[in-house]
Design an enzyme around this catalytic site. Structure first.
Site, mmCIF file in Angstrom:
data_model
loop_
_atom_site.group_PDB
_atom_site.id
_atom_site.type_symbol
_atom_site.label_atom_id
_atom_site.label_comp_id
_atom_site.label_asym_id
_atom_site.label_seq_id
_atom_site.Cartn_x
_atom_site.Cartn_y
_atom_site.Cartn_z
ATOM 1 N N GLY A 1 0.833 -1.208 0.000
ATOM 2 C CA GLY A 1 0.000 0.000 0.000
ATOM 3 C C GLY A 1 0.867 1.257 0.000
ATOM 4 C CG HIS B 1 -6.259 13.863 3.433
ATOM 5 N ND1 HIS B 1 -6.887 14.522 4.453
ATOM 6 C CD2 HIS B 1 -5.142 13.310 3.973
ATOM 7 C CE1 HIS B 1 -6.176 14.372 5.566
ATOM 8 N NE2 HIS B 1 -5.114 13.653 5.300
ATOM 9 C CB THR C 1 -6.269 1.238 10.132
ATOM 10 O OG1 THR C 1 -5.253 0.331 9.724
ATOM 11 C CG2 THR C 1 -7.494 1.073 9.259
ATOM 12 C CE LYS D 1 -8.362 10.688 5.133
ATOM 13 N NZ LYS D 1 -7.905 9.393 5.660
ATOM 14 C CB THR E 1 -5.372 14.219 11.181
ATOM 15 O OG1 THR E 1 -4.560 13.075 10.968
ATOM 16 C CG2 THR E 1 -4.552 15.319 11.816
HETATM 17 P P1 NAD Z 1 -3.677 1.940 0.607
HETATM 18 O O1 NAD Z 1 -4.999 1.524 0.064
HETATM 19 O O2 NAD Z 1 -2.648 2.449 -0.355
HETATM 20 O O3 NAD Z 1 -2.998 0.732 1.438
HETATM 21 C C1 NAD Z 1 -3.702 -0.181 2.218
HETATM 22 C C2 NAD Z 1 -3.129 -1.540 1.896
HETATM 23 O O4 NAD Z 1 -3.662 -2.507 2.805
HETATM 24 C C3 NAD Z 1 -3.471 -2.007 0.462
HETATM 25 O O5 NAD Z 1 -2.295 -2.390 -0.218
HETATM 26 C C4 NAD Z 1 -4.415 -3.179 0.715
HETATM 27 O O6 NAD Z 1 -4.335 -4.167 -0.290
HETATM 28 C C5 NAD Z 1 -3.883 -3.685 2.058
HETATM 29 N N1 NAD Z 1 -4.811 -4.594 2.735
HETATM 30 C C6 NAD Z 1 -6.172 -4.555 2.785
HETATM 31 N N2 NAD Z 1 -6.645 -5.618 3.456
HETATM 32 C C7 NAD Z 1 -5.580 -6.350 3.846
HETATM 33 C C8 NAD Z 1 -5.429 -7.563 4.576
HETATM 34 N N3 NAD Z 1 -6.478 -8.234 5.046
HETATM 35 N N4 NAD Z 1 -4.176 -8.029 4.814
HETATM 36 C C9 NAD Z 1 -3.086 -7.346 4.347
HETATM 37 N N5 NAD Z 1 -3.180 -6.198 3.625
HETATM 38 C C10 NAD Z 1 -4.403 -5.707 3.388
HETATM 39 O O7 NAD Z 1 -3.990 3.025 1.738
HETATM 40 P P2 NAD Z 1 -2.984 4.011 2.481
HETATM 41 O O8 NAD Z 1 -3.055 5.378 1.860
HETATM 42 O O9 NAD Z 1 -1.649 3.360 2.638
HETATM 43 O O10 NAD Z 1 -3.709 4.139 3.905
HETATM 44 C C11 NAD Z 1 -3.995 2.991 4.695
HETATM 45 C C12 NAD Z 1 -4.680 3.426 5.996
HETATM 46 O O11 NAD Z 1 -3.771 4.210 6.770
HETATM 47 C C13 NAD Z 1 -5.923 4.297 5.786
HETATM 48 O O12 NAD Z 1 -6.870 3.971 6.785
HETATM 49 C C14 NAD Z 1 -5.399 5.718 5.997
HETATM 50 O O13 NAD Z 1 -6.390 6.622 6.394
HETATM 51 C C15 NAD Z 1 -4.398 5.453 7.102
HETATM 52 N N6 NAD Z 1 -3.333 6.454 7.251
HETATM 53 C C16 NAD Z 1 -3.031 6.817 8.521
HETATM 54 C C17 NAD Z 1 -1.994 7.699 8.763
HETATM 55 C C18 NAD Z 1 -1.632 8.011 10.196
HETATM 56 O O14 NAD Z 1 -0.649 8.742 10.439
HETATM 57 N N7 NAD Z 1 -2.358 7.441 11.172
HETATM 58 C C19 NAD Z 1 -1.263 8.252 7.700
HETATM 59 C C20 NAD Z 1 -1.604 7.864 6.397
HETATM 60 C C21 NAD Z 1 -2.641 6.944 6.181
#
Ligand code: NAD
Length: 272
Positions: free
Chosen positions: A17, A160, A104, A164, A171
């Site tokens: 991801g 964003h 997440t 998203k 946040t």
């Molecule tokens: P993304 O869709 O690019 O990545 C998520 C990944 O998880 C994908 O590759 C997907 O295939 C994988 N995935 C889904 N189900 C799965 C499973 N059962 N097992 C293994 N992998 C699985 O999304 P992203 O932009 O990387 O964001 C992911 C999450 O992180 C979102 O909820 C986002 O809001 C959050 N996020 C949080 C912060 C923070 O600082 N807390 C920062 C950025 C993103």
């Protein structure tokens, strides 16, 4: 949690991801962590690829698998995936005494309750935003709200990238919670999450949210305190996701020295 070796052993779930790749890079760059396993969802086109190669670092000999049960023994899972996936990983973490750093966002209240129940005896850091700057901003917002009170109208803005899926961002909601805490109220009682049509005049004490989605914006957040004569703004703009990945890896290292409990980035940074 047993951190037996010199380095904290990390599993990155969702390793192909946007955040997963950054996390692999950050774990590899940190002298105190080592990547021992990486997962992706079943059917991912990246299955069995080397996590290091996908992340644009050197070949690590860690290939993506789709079953967390088959992963090497680890100290901590870093999870930036999706709510349903995080719940599955949480069950694994609880059963195998592995700590979790959870990034997440977008959990429903029911999913959040389930997550807390599953991880009630585990070591967990959970934060809507792992950037050090954002966590400092949350602290400043709470202080500003305490000082300014209800005389200033409070509004939160976030922007964003177009991919998203949840809104307002985790946040933005965390900023709303800090603001509400500074005023001594519950965010749920005062939040105005959208405005449309004949809304009537602004209700005093409410906290309004506005959301922009487009292009590749990594993350912009702003808390505004608006009076007739002046306006205070607390802004944070992230230009590279590595800022979140480095914060999450810092949290993983910090967690390895803690006993069981739920923590946030304020704890990791000593701001609480
Ligand atoms: P993304 O869709 O690019 O990545 C998520 C990944 O998880 C994908 O590759 C997907 O295939 C994988 N995935 C889904 N189900 C799965 C499973 N059962 N097992 C293994 N992998 C699985 O999304 P992203 O932009 O990387 O964001 C992911 C999450 O992180 C979102 O909820 C986002 O809001 C959050 N996020 C949080 C912060 C923070 O600082 N807390 C920062 C950025 C993103």
């Amino acid at each position: 949690m047993s951190n037996t070796g010199d380095k904290v052993r990390v599993i990155i779930v969702g390793a192909s991801g946007r955040m997963g790749r950054m996390l692999v890079r950050a774990v590899t760059e940190s002298p105190s962590t080592v990547l021992v396993a990486a997962t992706e969802r079943t059917g991912s086109e990246f299955m069995a690829r080397d996590a290091g190669e996908l992340a644009g670092v050197e070949t690590l000999g860690v290939r993506l698998v789709d079953n967390i049960e088959s992963c090497a023994e680890a100290d901590v899972i870093i999870d930036f995936t999706a709510p349903a996936a995080t719940l599955t990983h949480a069950r694994y973490a609880a059963n195998h005494d592995v700590a979790m750093v959870i990034g997440t966002t977008g959990f429903t209240p029911e999913q959040m309750q389930q997550l807390q129940d599953t991880l009630s005896n585990s070591s967990v850091v959970m934060a809507a935003n792992y950037s050090v700057g954002v966590n400092l901003a949350l602290n400043l917002i709470e202080k500003a709200a305490q000082v300014l009170g209800n005389d200033y109208d409070a509004e939160i803005y976030e922007a964003h990238h177009k991919h998203k899926v949840d809104a307002p961002s985790g946040t933005a909601l965390a900023m709303g919670k800090s603001l509400a805490a500074g005023r001594g109220v519950n965010l749920d009682d005062v939040a105005v999450l959208s405005r449309e049509g004949i809304t009537g005049a602004r209700k005093p004490g409410t906290i309004g949210f506005s959301v922009v989605r487009g292009g590749n914006i990594v993350g912009e957040h702003q808390a505004m305190f608006i009076a007739d004569e002046e306006r205070i703004e607390i802004n944070h703009n992230a230009s590279d996701r590595m800022v979140f990945a480095r914060g999450a890896v810092r949290a993983a290292g910090w967690l390895s020295d803690q006993s069981n409990g739920w923590f946030d980035m304020q704890d990791v940074l000593g701001l609480n």
